[in-house]
Design a protein around this motif. Structure first.
Motif, PDB file in Angstrom:
ATOM      1  N   PHE A   3      38.578  83.128 -29.870  1.00 22.05           N
ATOM      2  CA  PHE A   3      38.271  84.203 -29.995  1.00 22.05           C
ATOM      3  C   PHE A   3      37.080  85.619 -28.810  1.00 22.05           C
ATOM      4  O   PHE A   3      37.178  86.309 -29.426  1.00 22.05           O
ATOM      5  CB  PHE A   3      36.503  83.770 -31.023  1.00 22.05           C
ATOM      6  CG  PHE A   3      35.998  82.971 -30.426  1.00 22.05           C
ATOM      7  CD1 PHE A   3      36.136  81.567 -30.530  1.00 22.05           C
ATOM      8  CD2 PHE A   3      34.660  83.738 -29.319  1.00 22.05           C
ATOM      9  CE1 PHE A   3      34.702  80.852 -29.683  1.00 22.05           C
ATOM     10  CE2 PHE A   3      33.776  82.496 -28.923  1.00 22.05           C
ATOM     11  CZ  PHE A   3      33.924  81.134 -28.823  1.00 22.05           C
ATOM     12  N   PHE A   4      37.518  84.778 -27.182  1.00 24.74           N
ATOM     13  CA  PHE A   4      37.266  85.555 -26.839  1.00 24.74           C
ATOM     14  C   PHE A   4      38.710  86.521 -26.521  1.00 24.74           C
ATOM     15  O   PHE A   4      39.481  86.258 -26.215  1.00 24.74           O
ATOM     16  CB  PHE A   4      37.339  84.826 -25.387  1.00 24.74           C
ATOM     17  CG  PHE A   4      35.401  84.104 -25.233  1.00 24.74           C
ATOM     18  CD1 PHE A   4      34.688  85.439 -25.926  1.00 24.74           C
ATOM     19  CD2 PHE A   4      35.395  83.113 -24.730  1.00 24.74           C
ATOM     20  CE1 PHE A   4      33.087  84.195 -25.878  1.00 24.74           C
ATOM     21  CE2 PHE A   4      34.416  82.517 -24.956  1.00 24.74           C
ATOM     22  CZ  PHE A   4      33.166  82.738 -25.274  1.00 24.74           C
ATOM     23  N   SER A   5      37.640  88.090 -26.107  1.00 23.12           N
ATOM     24  CA  SER A   5      39.386  88.618 -24.939  1.00 23.12           C
ATOM     25  C   SER A   5      40.576  88.438 -24.296  1.00 23.12           C
ATOM     26  O   SER A   5      40.057  86.912 -23.316  1.00 23.12           O
ATOM     27  CB  SER A   5      38.697  89.842 -25.453  1.00 23.12           C
ATOM     28  OG  SER A   5      37.547  90.291 -24.043  1.00 23.12           O
ATOM     29  N   GLU A   6      40.898  88.324 -23.893  1.00 25.50           N
ATOM     30  CA  GLU A   6      41.804  88.828 -23.095  1.00 25.50           C
ATOM     31  C   GLU A   6      41.095  88.113 -20.970  1.00 25.50           C
ATOM     32  O   GLU A   6      40.893  87.871 -20.975  1.00 25.50           O
ATOM     33  CB  GLU A   6      43.439  89.640 -22.802  1.00 25.50           C
ATOM     34  CG  GLU A   6      44.705  88.684 -21.241  1.00 25.50           C
ATOM     35  CD  GLU A   6      44.872  87.370 -21.315  1.00 25.50           C
ATOM     36  OE1 GLU A   6      45.094  86.533 -20.079  1.00 25.50           O
ATOM     37  OE2 GLU A   6      44.675  86.847 -22.498  1.00 25.50           O
ATOM     38  N   SER A   7      39.868  89.543 -20.751  1.00 24.29           N
ATOM     39  CA  SER A   7      39.467  90.229 -20.421  1.00 24.29           C
ATOM     40  C   SER A   7      38.487  88.675 -20.021  1.00 24.29           C
ATOM     41  O   SER A   7      38.735  88.347 -18.756  1.00 24.29           O
ATOM     42  CB  SER A   7      39.278  91.646 -19.944  1.00 24.29           C
ATOM     43  OG  SER A   7      37.957  91.398 -21.325  1.00 24.29           O
ATOM     44  N   VAL A   8      37.557  88.179 -20.820  1.00 20.32           N
ATOM     45  CA  VAL A   8      36.615  87.908 -20.856  1.00 20.32           C
ATOM     46  C   VAL A   8      37.582  86.093 -19.999  1.00 20.32           C
ATOM     47  O   VAL A   8      36.603  85.325 -19.597  1.00 20.32           O
ATOM     48  CB  VAL A   8      35.774  87.267 -22.520  1.00 20.32           C
ATOM     49  CG1 VAL A   8      35.146  86.623 -22.160  1.00 20.32           C
ATOM     50  CG2 VAL A   8      35.216  89.093 -22.825  1.00 20.32           C
ATOM     51  N   ARG A   9      38.496  85.830 -20.876  1.00 24.28           N
ATOM     52  CA  ARG A   9      39.084  84.485 -20.928  1.00 24.28           C
ATOM     53  C   ARG A   9      39.868  84.550 -19.200  1.00 24.28           C
ATOM     54  O   ARG A   9      39.408  83.451 -18.498  1.00 24.28           O
ATOM     55  CB  ARG A   9      41.250  84.421 -21.484  1.00 24.28           C
ATOM     56  CG  ARG A   9      40.411  83.694 -23.280  1.00 24.28           C
ATOM     57  CD  ARG A   9      41.279  83.069 -23.688  1.00 24.28           C
ATOM     58  NE  ARG A   9      42.411  84.398 -23.888  1.00 24.28           N
ATOM     59  CZ  ARG A   9      42.669  84.887 -25.198  1.00 24.28           C
ATOM     60  NH1 ARG A   9      41.857  84.981 -25.855  1.00 24.28           N
ATOM     61  NH2 ARG A   9      43.550  85.720 -25.201  1.00 24.28           N
ATOM     62  N   GLU A  10      39.695  86.334 -18.545  1.00 26.76           N
ATOM     63  CA  GLU A  10      40.428  86.213 -17.021  1.00 26.76           C
ATOM     64  C   GLU A  10      39.215  85.895 -16.247  1.00 26.76           C
ATOM     65  O   GLU A  10      39.169  85.009 -15.269  1.00 26.76           O
ATOM     66  CB  GLU A  10      41.571  87.123 -16.992  1.00 26.76           C
ATOM     67  CG  GLU A  10      42.909  86.698 -17.841  1.00 26.76           C
ATOM     68  CD  GLU A  10      43.511  88.068 -16.903  1.00 26.76           C
ATOM     69  OE1 GLU A  10      43.241  88.369 -16.511  1.00 26.76           O
ATOM     70  OE2 GLU A  10      44.314  88.259 -17.962  1.00 26.76           O
TER      71      GLU A  10
END
Length: 92
Positions: A3-10
């Motif tokens: 559920f996290f966006s790609e930028s949050v995961r990175e």
């Protein structure tokens, strides 16, 4: 984590990488021998009372990152001031 966006995961991945670097610094310091006569910042952090190595690791990374930033800022400011003063520039 789906559920996290790609930028949050990175960002989370980068944070883990920074934590891993800090823990490697702690491990290497601990394995390097006795440090009773060592007066480095790292030795002082290692002797200071902390609740966990995670807290100690966070402080180590703050010193590393803040030191890098302030050094770069100081050098930039010095170069600007030298460039504005030809007499000083001729001495360098």
């Amino acid at each position: 984590m789906a559920f996290f966006s790609e930028s949050v995961r990175e960002s989370m991945k980068a944070r883990k990488h920074i934590d891993d670097i800090g823990m490697k610094i702690l491990d290497r310091f601990n394995k390097s021998g006795t440090h009773s006569e060592d007066h480095s910042i790292l030795a002082h952090l290692m002797r200071a009372p902390y609740h966990s190595n995670r807290e100690r690791c966070a402080d180590i990374m703050i010193f590393l990152l803040a030191g890098h930033d302030t050094t770069a800022f100081s050098l930039s400011w010095i170069l600007i001031e030298v460039a504005k003063n030809p007499r000083v520039a001729s001495l360098v």
